[in-house]
Design a protein around this motif. Structure first.
Motif, mmCIF file in Angstrom:
data_model
loop_
_atom_site.group_PDB
_atom_site.id
_atom_site.type_symbol
_atom_site.label_atom_id
_atom_site.label_comp_id
_atom_site.label_asym_id
_atom_site.label_seq_id
_atom_site.Cartn_x
_atom_site.Cartn_y
_atom_site.Cartn_z
ATOM 1 N N PRO A 145 0.827 -1.209 0.000
ATOM 2 C CA PRO A 145 0.000 0.000 0.000
ATOM 3 C C PRO A 145 0.865 1.265 0.000
ATOM 4 O O PRO A 145 1.937 1.294 0.594
ATOM 5 C CB PRO A 145 -0.802 -0.114 1.304
ATOM 6 C CG PRO A 145 -0.742 -1.553 1.667
ATOM 7 C CD PRO A 145 0.544 -2.082 1.128
ATOM 8 N N ALA A 146 0.354 2.295 -0.635
ATOM 9 C CA ALA A 146 1.152 3.503 -0.775
ATOM 10 C C ALA A 146 0.976 4.420 0.423
ATOM 11 O O ALA A 146 0.121 4.210 1.274
ATOM 12 C CB ALA A 146 0.755 4.243 -2.047
ATOM 13 N N ALA A 147 1.794 5.443 0.469
ATOM 14 C CA ALA A 147 1.841 6.294 1.647
ATOM 15 C C ALA A 147 0.968 7.545 1.539
ATOM 16 O O ALA A 147 -0.112 7.612 2.094
ATOM 17 C CB ALA A 147 3.299 6.692 1.914
ATOM 18 N N CYS A 197 -2.258 3.968 -9.212
ATOM 19 C CA CYS A 197 -3.598 4.195 -8.660
ATOM 20 C C CYS A 197 -4.021 3.025 -7.771
ATOM 21 O O CYS A 197 -4.609 3.228 -6.698
ATOM 22 C CB CYS A 197 -4.609 4.412 -9.786
ATOM 23 S SG CYS A 197 -4.365 5.973 -10.656
ATOM 24 N N LYS A 198 -3.701 1.801 -8.201
ATOM 25 C CA LYS A 198 -4.077 0.644 -7.386
ATOM 26 C C LYS A 198 -3.383 0.700 -6.024
ATOM 27 O O LYS A 198 -3.971 0.335 -5.007
ATOM 28 C CB LYS A 198 -3.753 -0.646 -8.123
ATOM 29 C CG LYS A 198 -4.794 -0.902 -9.218
ATOM 30 C CD LYS A 198 -4.644 -2.241 -9.871
ATOM 31 C CE LYS A 198 -5.863 -2.518 -10.740
ATOM 32 N NZ LYS A 198 -5.515 -3.058 -12.054
ATOM 33 N N ALA A 199 -2.155 1.181 -6.050
ATOM 34 C CA ALA A 199 -1.419 1.308 -4.787
ATOM 35 C C ALA A 199 -2.058 2.351 -3.874
ATOM 36 O O ALA A 199 -1.834 2.353 -2.668
ATOM 37 C CB ALA A 199 0.044 1.661 -5.064
ATOM 38 N N GLN A 200 -2.847 3.238 -4.441
ATOM 39 C CA GLN A 200 -3.593 4.229 -3.653
ATOM 40 C C GLN A 200 -5.005 3.737 -3.334
ATOM 41 O O GLN A 200 -5.876 4.548 -2.991
ATOM 42 C CB GLN A 200 -3.752 5.541 -4.445
ATOM 43 C CG GLN A 200 -2.531 6.050 -5.146
ATOM 44 C CD GLN A 200 -1.627 6.793 -4.206
ATOM 45 O OE1 GLN A 200 -2.115 7.588 -3.405
ATOM 46 N NE2 GLN A 200 -0.336 6.512 -4.255
ATOM 47 N N GLN A 201 -5.269 2.460 -3.517
ATOM 48 C CA GLN A 201 -6.636 1.920 -3.424
ATOM 49 C C GLN A 201 -7.580 2.727 -4.332
ATOM 50 O O GLN A 201 -8.691 3.088 -3.957
ATOM 51 C CB GLN A 201 -7.170 1.933 -1.991
ATOM 52 C CG GLN A 201 -6.528 0.892 -1.107
ATOM 53 C CD GLN A 201 -5.177 1.364 -0.582
ATOM 54 O OE1 GLN A 201 -5.051 2.463 -0.058
ATOM 55 N NE2 GLN A 201 -4.158 0.518 -0.761
ATOM 56 N N SER A 259 -14.241 4.853 -7.016
ATOM 57 C CA SER A 259 -15.691 4.659 -7.044
ATOM 58 C C SER A 259 -16.239 4.905 -5.654
ATOM 59 O O SER A 259 -15.523 4.754 -4.657
ATOM 60 C CB SER A 259 -16.017 3.220 -7.455
ATOM 61 O OG SER A 259 -15.434 2.937 -8.700
ATOM 62 N N ARG A 260 -17.511 5.265 -5.590
ATOM 63 C CA ARG A 260 -18.123 5.422 -4.277
ATOM 64 C C ARG A 260 -18.358 4.031 -3.691
ATOM 65 O O ARG A 260 -18.885 3.171 -4.377
ATOM 66 C CB ARG A 260 -19.455 6.141 -4.417
ATOM 67 C CG ARG A 260 -19.710 6.984 -3.218
ATOM 68 C CD ARG A 260 -20.501 8.159 -3.632
ATOM 69 N NE ARG A 260 -20.494 9.171 -2.625
ATOM 70 C CZ ARG A 260 -21.474 10.052 -2.523
ATOM 71 N NH1 ARG A 260 -22.477 10.002 -3.363
ATOM 72 N NH2 ARG A 260 -21.413 10.976 -1.615
#
Lengths: 358, 252
Positions: B16-18, B116-120, B250-251
């Motif tokens: 996961p990113a910071a 982006c995936k690393a930022q969820q 996405s919401r």
């Protein structure tokens, strides 16, 4: 079977398959006289020229493999006095680099898109027989290059242009030029050859409004150009950039029309075209005053410059010339010949209208 | 196949990113896209979502690369990025510090997607991107204004309306959509037409863009047409000096 009959068999087979005769068997005579045979010699790098110059005749009696290297460059350049425009160009000029090949040549076309371009570009050459005229094959991102090869099948003077969407905008920004495919015997020799190409331009500001002028989509769709120009800028063929010749010389103009919208009524004031290769094709008309050049079309005009003077190139759809910039000059120097043209011989007040004699 | 397998391996090893970036909530709505997917020239519905307020910067992308060194330019597999990947950086893991706040460019779709995936998060869809980009600072849909439309021609150049750092946010509070850099979208490959784009083989319907069922509802919107032309020229491993990205969520 004897050695001889082996050779004969091989030759017959090669002919049946449409293969060029193998080197071991072909005689130089045979190879040199058949345009459809294998390409002769080493590949030749095409000489490309910026307008109004034209590459020299190919002076070849046989087809060759010709390599063309053309780079797309997006750059701000003057369009009129004190006015600039963000042109998109083939080779850094508007119109783009002139390309000259010979009928039967196999042309390897390399399109480069400069690293600082902001759009992909491609090229559709009307001289190409094949899908999209090469556009599909040259879809080129900024900082990339593409290559395709075509055979120059038909002689003539052909327009090329960018065909990326929005196509109209790429053309309106200057992405067009000419490619000449010489007939096998070449074109008749002349003393001077020049490259002149008309285009219509659409800017947000009015004609002459100074500064960098953005493209106007509204005007382009309405076909109301702000500028109609030879060679991409007002003044590109006047003053010390005028075309030149000497009295008695023969001149050939390769005239193109990039459009995107207008057709041109091309005329040279004070000259009669001895020959016009109509629509850039193989047949010529003689003794022509004004020739119609469609958008995306061309003409080759030839004439002898008999007497000195300034001959003015115009679009005889004449408001364009004096109000939108379609004006060039061919400056002819040399000896006057009053048997052809005297200039003004006298000027005086004409006598008042006579009273009625009755 | 090989590509997707390798991709999963990379994804599994990423952590996961910071740094949390600023996202703006975008209320969804019905929207007439300038481009038309086959059989649908009516409104498209965009669901509520969130979009990054501005494009991912070089500095933010550097943080990602430091955490996920498989995305360093000297380590990234050629399948996922071409030779231009991060070529403007002064080192394999460091941009030019003077320019580090500028949008990250020379990034492949694979790398943008991984970021982006690393930022969820994920890359925005084209429809989402276009929906928000239709806004100017005052209006949520300024596309019928010819002056606004004409200004967008300069997108992807230093003359673009949002190219200046102090350009105002649009009516949603989003910045830089019409900047000096174009932006990746998640579904860019569905924009693919044939590479000639004049649809010579299929008449009017394909007059403006290729053969994969895409056409245009609004022929005057040349600015968007330029963007689609550019995106459809790309491969997922391609990079460009004027192509960056931002992420969406996405919401839940």
């Amino acid at each position: 079977m004897s050695r001889v009959s082996h050779h004969l068999l091989f030759c017959a087979l090669a002919c049946a398959l449409g293969i060029g005769a193998p080197v071991a068997i072909a005689t130089p005579h045979h190879a040199a006289t058949n345009d459809n045979d294998a390409i002769l010699g080493k590949p030749i790098k095409a000489v490309l020229t910026a307008p109004p110059m034209v590459p020299p005749p190919t002076n070849r009696t046989a087809p060759a493999k010709v390599i063309v290297e053309l780079e797309v460059v997006e750059k701000e350049m003057p369009i009129s006095n004190g006015v600039t425009y963000n042109f998109w160009t083939f080779g850094g000029s508007v119109p783009g680099s002139f390309i000259r090949v010979r009928q039967g040549d196999t042309v390897e076309f390399n399109l480069k898109n400069a690293h600082d371009s902001h759009m992909p570009h491609n090229i559709d050459l009307h001289a190409v027989t094949g899908t999209g005229g090469g556009a599909e094959a040259t879809f080129t991102l900024p900082g990339h290059q593409t290559k395709f090869t075509f055979k120059a099948m038909n002689p003539g003077l052909y327009v090329y242009h960018c065909a990326m969407p929005p196509v109209g905008m790429h053309i309106a920004n200057g992405m067009y030029g000419l490619i000449l495919v010489e007939p096998p015997q070449g074109l008749p020799k002349v003393d001077k050859e020049y490259y002149v190409m008309q285009g219509d331009f659409y800017t947000e500001g009015k004609y002459g409004e100074p500064g960098l002028q953005p493209f106007s989509l509204e005007k382009a769709i309405d076909e109301h150009p702000t500028y109609v120009l030879f060679n991409g800028a007002e003044g590109s063929l006047t003053g010390d950039k005028a075309l030149t010749a000497k009295a008695g010389e023969t001149v050939r103009l390769f005239v193109g029309n990039g459009g995107p919208n207008l057709v041109s009524s091309f005329h040279v004031i004070g000259e009669i075209f001895d020959k016009v290769y109509t629509e850039g094709g193989s047949k010529y008309q003689e003794n022509v005053q004004t020739t119609l050049i469609p958008a995306g079309g061309s003409a080759m005009v030839e004439f002898k410059t008999d007497v000195p003077g300034n001959y003015i190139l115009v679009d005889h759809s004449i408001f364009r010339t004096f109000h939108k910039g379609t004006l060039g000059i061919l400056k002819v120097t040399g000896e006057k010949d009053s048997s052809i043209y005297t200039g003004q011989q006298s000027s005086m007040e004409s006598p008042p209208a006579g009273k009625s004699g009755h | 196949m090989l590509t997707s397998t390798l991709w999963l391996v990379l994804l599994a090893t990423s952590s996961p990113a910071a740094s949390p970036a600023a996202y703006v909530e975008i209320p969804g709505g019905a929207f007439r896209s300038t481009i038309r997917y086959e059989g649908n020239d009516g409104d498209r519905v965009v669901a509520d979502f969130a979009l990054m307020q501005q494009a991912v910067s070089d500095r933010e992308f550097q943080a990602f690369v430091l955490q996920h060194p498989q995305w360093r330019r000297d380590r990234v597999p050629a399948l996922f990025a071409d030779s231009g990947y991060l070529s403007h950086w002064q080192a394999d893991d460091a941009p030019d510090p003077l320019d580090a706040e500028r949008p990250a460019t020379h990034v492949s779709w694979f790398a943008a997607d991984a970021y982006c995936k690393a930022q969820q998060a994920r890359l925005p869809d084209w429809a989402e991107w276009e929906y928000v980009a239709a806004a100017d600072p005052q209006r949520r849909d300024a596309r019928t204004d010819p002056v606004w439309r004409n200004r967008l021609f300069a997108d992807g150049t230093s003359r673009a309306v949002d190219a200046a750092g102090n350009a105002p946010a649009n009516a949603y509070g989003i910045r830089g959509l019409h900047g000096a850099s174009w932006e990746w979208v998640g579904d860019f490959s569905t924009l693919l037409g044939d590479s000639d784009k004049r649809g010579a083989d299929d008449g009017d319907r394909l007059q403006f863009c290729g053969a994969t069922g895409l056409s245009f509802n609004n022929r005057d919107d040349y600015a968007v047409l330029k963007r689609v032309a550019l995106l459809s020229a790309m491969q997922p491993r391609s990079t460009l000096g004027n192509l960056g990205f931002r992420c969406a969520r996405s919401r839940p």
